[in-house]
Design a protein around this motif. Structure first.
Motif, PDB file in Angstrom:
ATOM      1  N   THR A   7      16.820 139.803  31.987  1.00  0.00           N
ATOM      2  CA  THR A   7      18.219 139.684  31.608  1.00  0.00           C
ATOM      3  C   THR A   7      18.663 140.941  30.880  1.00  0.00           C
ATOM      4  OG1 THR A   7      17.691 137.417  31.189  1.00  0.00           O
ATOM      5  CG2 THR A   7      19.880 138.154  30.567  1.00  0.00           C
ATOM      6  N   GLU A   8      17.821 141.382  30.008  1.00  0.00           N
ATOM      7  CA  GLU A   8      18.228 142.540  29.233  1.00  0.00           C
ATOM      8  C   GLU A   8      18.444 143.746  30.145  1.00  0.00           C
ATOM      9  OE1 GLU A   8      17.149 145.041  25.288  1.00  0.00           O
ATOM     10  OE2 GLU A   8      15.582 144.510  26.697  1.00  0.00           O
ATOM     11  N   ASP A  11      21.663 143.406  32.126  1.00  0.00           N
ATOM     12  CA  ASP A  11      22.904 143.499  31.381  1.00  0.00           C
ATOM     13  C   ASP A  11      23.212 144.895  30.894  1.00  0.00           C
ATOM     14  OD1 ASP A  11      22.816 140.226  29.960  1.00  0.00           O
ATOM     15  OD2 ASP A  11      23.781 141.003  31.723  1.00  0.00           O
ATOM     16  N   ALA A  12      22.205 145.612  30.532  1.00  0.00           N
ATOM     17  CA  ALA A  12      22.442 146.960  30.045  1.00  0.00           C
ATOM     18  C   ALA A  12      21.121 147.684  30.076  1.00  0.00           C
ATOM     19  CB  ALA A  12      22.973 146.919  28.629  1.00  0.00           C
ATOM     20  N   PRO A  13      21.119 148.832  30.689  1.00  0.00           N
ATOM     21  CA  PRO A  13      19.871 149.569  30.749  1.00  0.00           C
ATOM     22  C   PRO A  13      19.398 149.911  29.346  1.00  0.00           C
ATOM     23  CG  PRO A  13      21.601 150.605  32.062  1.00  0.00           C
ATOM     24  CD  PRO A  13      22.237 149.525  31.272  1.00  0.00           C
ATOM     25  N   THR A  16      20.429 152.917  26.390  1.00  0.00           N
ATOM     26  CA  THR A  16      21.750 153.449  26.653  1.00  0.00           C
ATOM     27  C   THR A  16      22.469 153.762  25.367  1.00  0.00           C
ATOM     28  OG1 THR A  16      21.760 151.859  28.379  1.00  0.00           O
ATOM     29  CG2 THR A  16      23.782 153.059  28.032  1.00  0.00           C
ATOM     30  N   LEU A  17      22.297 152.868  24.427  1.00  0.00           N
ATOM     31  CA  LEU A  17      23.039 153.050  23.193  1.00  0.00           C
ATOM     32  C   LEU A  17      22.602 154.305  22.459  1.00  0.00           C
ATOM     33  CD1 LEU A  17      24.840 150.398  22.694  1.00  0.00           C
ATOM     34  CD2 LEU A  17      24.208 151.023  20.401  1.00  0.00           C
ATOM     35  N   LEU A 459      30.224 149.598  22.657  1.00  0.00           N
ATOM     36  CA  LEU A 459      29.598 148.325  23.011  1.00  0.00           C
ATOM     37  C   LEU A 459      30.640 147.326  23.523  1.00  0.00           C
ATOM     38  CD1 LEU A 459      26.578 147.120  22.367  1.00  0.00           C
ATOM     39  CD2 LEU A 459      27.870 145.708  20.791  1.00  0.00           C
ATOM     40  N   ILE A 460      31.735 147.238  22.800  1.00  0.00           N
ATOM     41  CA  ILE A 460      32.783 146.284  23.185  1.00  0.00           C
ATOM     42  C   ILE A 460      33.403 146.701  24.520  1.00  0.00           C
ATOM     43  CG2 ILE A 460      35.041 145.347  22.535  1.00  0.00           C
ATOM     44  CD1 ILE A 460      34.110 145.758  19.561  1.00  0.00           C
ATOM     45  N   ASN A 462      32.002 148.589  26.838  1.00  0.00           N
ATOM     46  CA  ASN A 462      31.022 148.382  27.906  1.00  0.00           C
ATOM     47  C   ASN A 462      30.929 146.915  28.304  1.00  0.00           C
ATOM     48  OD1 ASN A 462      29.729 150.818  28.897  1.00  0.00           O
ATOM     49  ND2 ASN A 462      29.174 151.166  26.770  1.00  0.00           N
ATOM     50  N   GLY A 463      31.039 146.053  27.314  1.00  0.00           N
ATOM     51  CA  GLY A 463      31.042 144.621  27.613  1.00  0.00           C
ATOM     52  C   GLY A 463      32.248 144.252  28.471  1.00  0.00           C
ATOM     53  N   LYS A 466      31.650 145.293  32.045  1.00  0.00           N
ATOM     54  CA  LYS A 466      30.332 144.960  32.596  1.00  0.00           C
ATOM     55  C   LYS A 466      30.341 144.622  34.084  1.00  0.00           C
ATOM     56  CE  LYS A 466      27.524 141.325  32.260  1.00  0.00           C
ATOM     57  NZ  LYS A 466      27.090 140.141  31.557  1.00  0.00           N
ATOM     58  N   GLN A 481      28.142 154.695  31.199  1.00  0.00           N
ATOM     59  CA  GLN A 481      28.298 154.112  29.870  1.00  0.00           C
ATOM     60  C   GLN A 481      28.462 155.198  28.817  1.00  0.00           C
ATOM     61  OE1 GLN A 481      25.511 151.125  28.820  1.00  0.00           O
ATOM     62  NE2 GLN A 481      26.089 149.826  30.517  1.00  0.00           N
TER      63      GLN A 481
END
Ligand SMILES: Nc1ncnc2c1ncn2[C@@H]1O[C@H](COP(=O)(O)OP(=O)(O)OP(=O)(O)O)[C@@H](O)[C@H]1O
Ligand SMILES: [Mg+2]
Lengths: 493, 252
Positions: A7-8, A11-13, A16-17, A459-460, A462-463, A466, A481
């Motif tokens: 899942t992780e 949802d986002a590689p 990335t952050l 983050l927001i 990117n969400g 998505k 991203q």
């Protein structure tokens, strides 16, 4: 609990952050200029310019004629004025319509490519040398008006896949080019398509033979370098019966005070049971925070699902350009064919975007999906303009459109302009639209957990994006991203 | 033992509004659990917001020392990374952002600040598993977007899980017990009890003595009309249950 890990990933590689943090703080990273001697046409546009370009490229007579026909059409056309864009009149005589690095007679083996150019692409994160080349991605590098290198060509040729510059395709595969050129976007389709047809320089050509699944991502990296030059590339991509190909393009340009013109045409043809996925990360120079400079991006992209059950999907992340005018579309001709459009468009500072899609349902049981995410910050203006048309024969056609806008700050704008035309009673067309603001509560919640303001924002955002980002190839999703974060720099606080 | 938190004569208001906190004094030492009770609208959430650095509040007087440093000088995100954690009375939804991804970003932000190596995906998953076990909660919420579509109880549980993962030095729980059924209340309070630690202080804001049956505090305070008007030990809460707040008045 491996499903957690899955899942992780989905949802986002990971990491990335971290990239986002490093990515911020330095503004537009690709604004440098390569100092290289160029072979240029004098500024201005007349029949002579068209002949000059054609001669430079050593084109056959039929193509010159084709160009001239387009040029004469263009002369009688007016720029479209229906988009929600504020554009000062463009002087088409001030642009340069051909600029090529000197001593470049088309793509050749990599060790012959000017080291200065290789360095440029390295700096852009696109190493071209065979050993350093991106694993699993074949790249055609287009520098101003010409293709300077194409990687993995031989490997692809073993499978019968043609991946080369447009110029080379004209020389080596004239029958294919003649058959499909202008077949999806006719010369007179619109002002910018006509202009492109007259003066197009280079671009990429792809042909995937019947039943072949292209084993790697194909990509073109467009770079505008020369001052005052426009870029007018032309891409033609054909997936024969049962073929599959995933293609991506990236674009950057130096930081300059004057506006530069980019008017591209992309044509996709998917025959029976073929599938084409086409992704774009557009990061042309957007201009500065006062709206000075930046690329004018007028692009016509269209795909035809010419056979039954053919599929075409467009995914785009539009972060750059001062002006974006772009509507990647699908002609769903074959029965049961499928079209999709996934888009993220960001406008910050004084950027303007008028972008969307057209889904034309012609065959029976055709279906299309449109997911559009518009993000406006600063004084940016963002318009979604989309058309869904169900023709009389398109029994059982279905469309789902979801159009979300996110506003950051109080001076920006978001607009949604859907056109829906249904001419068969069995069609199902759904349209959903939302507009939201990033709430201070969301920002504070993230910051209270330790994220910086920039990280919280990305983050927001990117969400919010998505559903679109997950349609991009993995390698690009991470890039995209980071780009979102950089594009929104300075939009809060 | 030196105090983790020292609040002196703290006065604060909503920007442009009237004073809500009218001179708060509070000392919290590491390892302690403080309960703050008091009538609706007294300023309890305002105090937690000011401690966490929420924008929109204006401190008009007084001081807050945290680990001997001026807490008010730090932006909200830095306070968080320095170990101040607020379990929200109303946790916020963040659509499209995976709960696990969010948490890992938060955790690594704190680790970067402390100069300890960030956790990679595998290490993070292990930590998640350990904490789930410790708190005896299921992993069903982790795959979803942050708080999106969570029930009230699930949101509170998620706050406690985040607290467990982030291992704060000062945890402020704003009405984490409100809206919980009996079973959820037990899960949440067992979780908090397991997170009691000599190096961690917990400030519980609550309306209910019931919570304090599960999480036994070292100190109980009554906040009324912007001031702490009475304090006592763990038995004080039971007394308040009988007598109410009214007789305490609001004069300091
Ligand atoms: N954003 C705001 N704008 C205006 N007034 C506010 C705002 N937030 C809080 N207040 C006021 O400040 C006072 C204190 O509110 P606060 O939320 O701190 O109380 P509380 O003690 O947490 O109450 P409860 O027990 O109901 O949660 C109340 O009178 C409230 O109406
Ligand atoms: Mg409250």
């Amino acid at each position: 609990m491996s499903d957690l890990a899955m899942t992780e990933r989905a949802d986002a590689p990971p990491d990335t952050l971290d990239g986002l943090i490093k990515g911020t703080g330095d503004g537009y990273k690709y604004g440098f200029v390569t100092d290289i001697e160029a072979d240029e046409a004098p500024p201005g546009l007349d029949e002579g310019t068209v002949r000059f370009i054609s001669a430079k490229k050593g084109e056959p007579a039929w193509l010159l004629e084709w160009r001239l026909k387009a040029f004469h059409r263009w002369q009688r056309m007016a720029p479209p004025d229906w988009a929600k864009l504020n554009i000062a009149p463009i002087d088409y005589q001030a642009s340069t319509y051909y600029s090529a690095p000197k001593a470049n007679s088309g793509p050749k083996s990599l060790d012959e490519v000017d080291p200065e150019l290789l360095k440029t692409y390295e700096k852009l994160g696109i190493p071209l040398g065979e050993r350093a080349a991106l694993a699993g991605v074949a790249v055609d590098a287009v520098f101003d008006s010409v293709s300077v290198a194409t990687t993995y060509k031989d490997k692809l040729a073993d499978l019968g896949i043609i991946f080369c510059s447009f110029g080379e395709a004209v020389r080596e595969h004239p029958d294919l080019v003649r058959r499909y050129l202008g077949s999806v976007v006719p010369q007179g389709d619109n002002f910018f398509a006509a202009l492109n047809s007259a003066v197009f320089s280079d671009g990429s050509f792809v042909y995937v033979p019947p039943g072949v699944r292209c084993p790697m991502e194909l990509s073109t990296y467009f770079r505008i370098n020369a001052a005052k030059s426009g870029q007018f590339e032309r891409t033609l991509l054909i997936a024969d019966k049962g073929a599959y190909v995933s293609y991506l393009e990236g674009c950057t340009a130096p930081q300059r005070d004057e506006n530069q013109l980019h008017a591209a045409v992309v044509e996709l043809v998917a025959l029976e049971d073929a599938e084409i996925k086409y992704a774009t990360v557009q990061n042309w120079y957007p201009g500065d925070e006062n709206g000075k400079g930046g690329i004018y991006n007028f692009v016509t992209k269209r795909g035809a699902c010419r056979g039954d059950r053919a599929k075409i999907s467009w995914a785009q992340v539009e972060t750059g350009s001062a002006i974006t005018w772009k509507y990647p579309s699908c002609l769903l001709e074959g029965d049961g064919s499928v079209g999709a459009f996934y888009s993220v468009a960001i406008t910050n500072n004084l950027q303007q975007a008028d972008t969307g899609t057209k889904m034309i349902h012609i065959g029976r049981d055709t279906s299309s999906t449109i997911i559009s995410k518009g993000i406006s910050a600063g004084r940016g203006q963002n318009t979604y303009r989309g058309q869904v048309k169900v023709m009389p024969r398109a029994e059982g056609a279905r469309n789902y459109t979801q159009c979300d806008s996110l506003l950051i700050g109080k001076k920006c704008g978001a607009h949604t302009v859907p056109y829906i035309e249904v001419r068969h009673p069995s069609a199902k067309v759904e349209h959903e639209a939302t507009t939201s603001k990033i709430s201070e509560d969301q920002m504070f919640y993230c910051q209270q957990r330790g994220l910086t303001q920039e990280d919280a924002l990305s983050l927001i955002v990117n969400g919010f994006c998505k559903e679109v980002l997950k349609e991009l190839p993995m390698e690009f999703a991470v890039e995209a991203q980071k780009l979102l974060a950089v594009s929104l720099e300075g939009s809060v606080g | 033992m030196t105090n983790l938190l020292e609040i002196r004569d703290l006065r604060a208001r909503i920007v442009g509004g009237r004073d809500i906190l009218k001179g708060i004094d509070l000392d919290v030492a590491p390892g302690e659990v403080h309960a703050i009770m008091g009538p609706n609208g007294a300023g309890k959430s305002t105090l937690s917001s000011v401690l966490a650095g929420k924008p929109g509040y204006e401190v008009t007087g007084g001081s807050i020392l945290y680990q001997g440093r001026d807490l008010l000088a730090l932006p909200a995100d830095e306070r968080a990374r320095e170990g101040v954690f607020l379990a929200f009375q109303y946790p916020v939804e963040i659509p499209g952002v995976n709960n696990m991804y969010f948490l890992r970003a938060a955790l690594n932000a704190g680790r970067r600040q402390r100069g300890v190596p960030e956790l990679d995906a595998a290490q993070f998953l292990k930590a998640v598993r350990d904490k789930l076990k410790l708190l005896d909660i299921s992993d069903d919420l982790l795959r979803r977007a942050v708080n999106v579509g969570f029930s009230g109880g699930e949101k509170k549980r998620n706050e406690i899980f985040q607290m467990a993962m982030l291992e704060p030095k000062l945890a402020i729980l704003d009405e984490t017990d409100s809206g919980l059924d009996i079973d959820a209340l037990r899960v949440v309070s067992d979780g908090v009890n397991r997170l009691r630690d000599p190096n961690r202080a917990i400030v519980l804001i609550t309306h209910y003595q019931r919570l304090l049956d599960y999480i036994v505090p070292d100190h109980v305070h009554v906040l009324s009309d912007g001031r702490i008007v009475a304090s006592g030990d763990k038995t004080f809460a039971a007394e308040l249950e009988r007598t109410g707040y009214a007789h305490l008045g609001s004069a300091a």
